[in-house]
Design a protein around this motif. Structure first.
Motif, mmCIF file in Angstrom:
data_model
loop_
_atom_site.group_PDB
_atom_site.id
_atom_site.type_symbol
_atom_site.label_atom_id
_atom_site.label_comp_id
_atom_site.label_asym_id
_atom_site.label_seq_id
_atom_site.Cartn_x
_atom_site.Cartn_y
_atom_site.Cartn_z
ATOM 1 N N GLU A 187 0.837 -1.202 0.000
ATOM 2 C CA GLU A 187 0.000 0.000 0.000
ATOM 3 C C GLU A 187 0.877 1.258 0.000
ATOM 4 O OE1 GLU A 187 -2.640 1.771 -0.104
ATOM 5 O OE2 GLU A 187 -4.001 0.184 -0.764
ATOM 6 N N GLU A 188 0.224 2.419 0.140
ATOM 7 C CA GLU A 188 0.923 3.700 0.020
ATOM 8 C C GLU A 188 1.919 3.955 1.142
ATOM 9 O OE1 GLU A 188 -1.184 7.287 -1.010
ATOM 10 O OE2 GLU A 188 -2.921 6.110 -1.635
ATOM 11 N N GLY A 189 1.570 3.573 2.353
ATOM 12 C CA GLY A 189 2.406 3.899 3.498
ATOM 13 C C GLY A 189 3.653 3.035 3.586
ATOM 14 N N PRO A 190 4.700 3.520 4.261
ATOM 15 C CA PRO A 190 5.896 2.703 4.462
ATOM 16 C C PRO A 190 5.578 1.493 5.339
ATOM 17 C CG PRO A 190 5.976 4.661 5.855
ATOM 18 C CD PRO A 190 4.785 4.828 4.944
ATOM 19 N N GLY A 191 5.868 0.305 4.834
ATOM 20 C CA GLY A 191 5.539 -0.905 5.585
ATOM 21 C C GLY A 191 4.074 -1.269 5.575
ATOM 22 N N LYS A 232 -4.562 4.365 12.469
ATOM 23 C CA LYS A 232 -3.627 5.441 12.119
ATOM 24 C C LYS A 232 -2.348 5.280 12.940
ATOM 25 C CE LYS A 232 -3.088 9.494 9.881
ATOM 26 N NZ LYS A 232 -3.144 9.636 8.411
ATOM 27 N N PRO A 233 -1.520 4.290 12.630
ATOM 28 C CA PRO A 233 -0.341 4.038 13.462
ATOM 29 C C PRO A 233 0.762 5.078 13.308
ATOM 30 C CG PRO A 233 -0.422 2.488 11.637
ATOM 31 C CD PRO A 233 -1.709 3.240 11.616
ATOM 32 N N LEU A 234 0.848 5.720 12.130
ATOM 33 C CA LEU A 234 1.861 6.751 11.882
ATOM 34 C C LEU A 234 1.144 8.054 11.547
ATOM 35 C CD1 LEU A 234 4.375 4.714 9.672
ATOM 36 C CD2 LEU A 234 4.570 5.226 12.118
ATOM 37 N N PRO A 235 1.356 9.125 12.321
ATOM 38 C CA PRO A 235 0.570 10.357 12.147
ATOM 39 C C PRO A 235 0.632 10.957 10.751
ATOM 40 C CG PRO A 235 1.786 10.415 14.215
ATOM 41 C CD PRO A 235 2.268 9.209 13.483
ATOM 42 N N GLU A 236 1.788 10.897 10.093
ATOM 43 C CA GLU A 236 1.940 11.557 8.796
ATOM 44 C C GLU A 236 1.727 10.614 7.620
ATOM 45 O OE1 GLU A 236 2.186 14.774 8.839
ATOM 46 O OE2 GLU A 236 2.281 14.678 11.029
ATOM 47 N N ALA A 237 1.491 9.351 7.887
ATOM 48 C CA ALA A 237 1.340 8.358 6.814
ATOM 49 C C ALA A 237 -0.129 7.994 6.638
ATOM 50 C CB ALA A 237 2.173 7.123 7.139
ATOM 51 N N PRO A 238 -0.475 7.327 5.536
ATOM 52 C CA PRO A 238 -1.868 6.925 5.332
ATOM 53 C C PRO A 238 -2.364 6.008 6.450
ATOM 54 C CG PRO A 238 -0.629 6.699 3.289
ATOM 55 C CD PRO A 238 0.373 7.005 4.360
ATOM 56 N N GLY A 239 -3.629 6.152 6.799
ATOM 57 C CA GLY A 239 -4.233 5.242 7.755
ATOM 58 C C GLY A 239 -4.581 3.924 7.089
ATOM 59 N N SER A 240 -4.990 2.954 7.895
ATOM 60 C CA SER A 240 -5.373 1.641 7.379
ATOM 61 C C SER A 240 -6.891 1.505 7.398
ATOM 62 C CB SER A 240 -4.739 0.530 8.213
ATOM 63 O OG SER A 240 -3.341 0.473 8.004
ATOM 64 N N GLY A 241 -7.428 1.095 6.265
ATOM 65 C CA GLY A 241 -8.865 0.944 6.138
ATOM 66 C C GLY A 241 -9.292 -0.504 6.087
ATOM 67 N N PHE A 242 -10.556 -0.706 6.369
ATOM 68 C CA PHE A 242 -11.237 -1.989 6.211
ATOM 69 C C PHE A 242 -12.338 -1.717 5.197
ATOM 70 C CE2 PHE A 242 -14.316 -5.037 8.706
ATOM 71 C CZ PHE A 242 -14.344 -5.901 7.622
ATOM 72 N N PHE A 285 -9.686 10.017 8.825
ATOM 73 C CA PHE A 285 -10.649 10.610 7.902
ATOM 74 C C PHE A 285 -10.096 11.866 7.231
ATOM 75 C CE2 PHE A 285 -14.703 8.910 10.220
ATOM 76 C CZ PHE A 285 -14.416 7.646 9.752
ATOM 77 N N GLY A 286 -10.404 12.013 5.943
ATOM 78 C CA GLY A 286 -10.120 13.260 5.245
ATOM 79 C C GLY A 286 -8.740 13.379 4.642
ATOM 80 N N SER A 287 -7.972 12.301 4.588
ATOM 81 C CA SER A 287 -6.653 12.371 3.948
ATOM 82 C C SER A 287 -6.305 11.014 3.369
ATOM 83 C CB SER A 287 -5.571 12.804 4.950
ATOM 84 O OG SER A 287 -5.407 11.831 5.972
ATOM 85 N N HIS A 288 -5.403 11.014 2.394
ATOM 86 C CA HIS A 288 -4.919 9.774 1.778
ATOM 87 C C HIS A 288 -6.080 8.876 1.328
ATOM 88 C CE1 HIS A 288 -0.779 10.663 2.973
ATOM 89 N NE2 HIS A 288 -1.248 10.964 4.171
ATOM 90 N N LYS A 289 -7.071 9.477 0.675
ATOM 91 C CA LYS A 289 -8.219 8.774 0.092
ATOM 92 C C LYS A 289 -9.188 8.198 1.121
ATOM 93 C CE LYS A 289 -5.600 6.255 -2.639
ATOM 94 N NZ LYS A 289 -5.086 5.369 -3.724
#
Length: 403
Positions: A187-191, A232-242, A285-289
């Protein structure tokens, strides 16, 4: 494959099974289990296995602590870890009172009953899950860190994508268990990684989500890593969705996709605290799609609901707000109930938002209602919702309203 109780007992004997995990979850979808030896299996089927429910979230207190687990033979599945001799297998269980009455906070039973009610009305639903997760390194003491396993980006390949071998191991392990992922990628985020599943009936789809998360965590730990399913494990990276794909078939052949979506959109604010139960959920919500507004589109991935470009059996709606800490049994229950309401009321969809709302003007955004911006807002919406009161047992809802 469907198994009878007799067939399960025969399988356990012939395959020299050493332990049987009786698996269930608390109201938040956190997995629990009791291990029994084969000699106890007939008793488990006939009477159930007692456990102390007072220590399980939402299951009661010391004054009402005895509940029983009754295994569902249809869910027999070998697990990938082996004792020195024999196999380990797992079955999901129903939770019942000592007198045999169903326990109202058993969310798996809640979903099963909801599916049956929909069937009586002539509707069958299918679900497909897409879950994202991060892989983090562990420190010298084996404790999880926030250091990503790699720095790859969306759909990158090895060697930048170090998670490829982990995902492959996860998918092969699931296949050995009779669960077949549809696809996987970085995915987009590191790791950050994603593995998607094809459609199945709601109960099987929810069971597979539970199995998937446990296998991901098991494979990650075996490789010296930590699998993080938090939103949202990393504040500046994309969150994880289900991301939950949903479709419906009507017994009379009607196309019910659009009124089903309209029902979900009309109830999504009420449902949000159950789809996004952590305070950290709302940072996504509201960032990284990840969506922020109640909107839909035919392909735009920044919307709450999108209808992917697919035909035939793959035609579906994708709800993009839930995150991986949601209880899948409860999430699917609410989506079915909302979808049924939309179908029965023949609700009409608003116009699609075929634009990127992240870049829209304030005047455009004013036309759309926001999702709850924090957990407190989501709780308030659910507390006063007649839809939630009729769809979620009071004891379950009160657990979500706490804190």
């Amino acid at each position: 494959m469907k198994y009878s109780q007799r067939e399960v007992i025969q399988y356990v004997q012939e395959e020299e099974v050493a332990f049987i995990h009786l698996t269930f979850c608390d109201v938040f979808g956190r997995q629990k289990n009791i291990s029994i030896v084969p000699a106890e299996l007939p008793r488990a089927f006939e009477y159930g296995i007692a456990f102390d429910a007072s220590a399980i979230a939402g299951f009661g207190d010391e004054a009402r602590s005895d509940l029983l687990l009754r295994p569902d033979p249809d869910t027999l599945m070998p697990l990938p870890w082996q004792p020195e001799h024999g196999q380990v297998v797992r079955m999901f269980c129903s939770v019942v009172y000592p007198d045999g009455r169903p326990f109202e906070c058993d969310t798996r039973a809640l979903l099963r009953n909801t599916v049956a009610q929909a069937g009586e009305k002539g509707y069958s639903f299918l679900f497909g899950a897409e879950q994202e997760f991060y892989l983090f390194k562990r420190d010298e003491n084996g404790e999880p860190t926030k250091t990503p396993y790699d720095r790859a980006g969306y759909m990158d390949i090895a060697p930048d994508d170090r998670g490829e071998s982990i995902r492959r191991e996860i998918c092969l392990t699931l296949a050995q268990m009779g669960i077949f992922p549809e696809c996987s990628h970085h995915e987009e985020g590191p790791g950050q990684n994603e593995i998607d599943f094809r459609y199945s009936d709601p109960l099987t789809a929810a069971d597979n989500v539970m199995t998937f998360q446990s296998i991901v965590k098991f494979i990650a730990e075996r490789n010296g890593l930590y699998a993080d399913f938090s939103p949202k494990p990393l504040p500046e990276a994309p969150g994880s969705g289900f991301h939950i794909n949903m479709s419906v078939k009507s017994g009379d052949g009607r196309d019910c996709l659009y009124p089903m979506i309209a029902g979900v959109l009309s109830r999504v604010v009420d449902m949000t605290v159950f789809l996004n139960p952590m305070e950290n959920s709302y940072a996504r919500f509201g960032s990284h799609k990840a969506p922020q507004y109640i909107s839909w589109s035919r392909e735009n991935r920044s919307q709450l609901v999108r209808i992917p470009a697919a035909l035939g059996e793959y035609r579906r709606a994708e709800l993009r707000s839930p995150d991986p800490v949601a209880n899948p049994y409860l999430a699917f229950t609410l989506m079915i109930q909302a979808g049924l309401w939309g179908i029965e009321k023949n609700l009409l969809l608003p116009d699609p938002a075929d634009l990127n709302l992240y870049q829209a003007s304030p005047q455009t955004l004013a036309r759309y209602q926001c999702l709850p911006q924090n957990r407190a807002e989501a709780v308030r919406a659910a507390q006063y919702s007649e839809f939630i009161q009729s769809s979620v047992p009071k004891a379950v809802a009160e657990e979500y309203f706490k804190g």
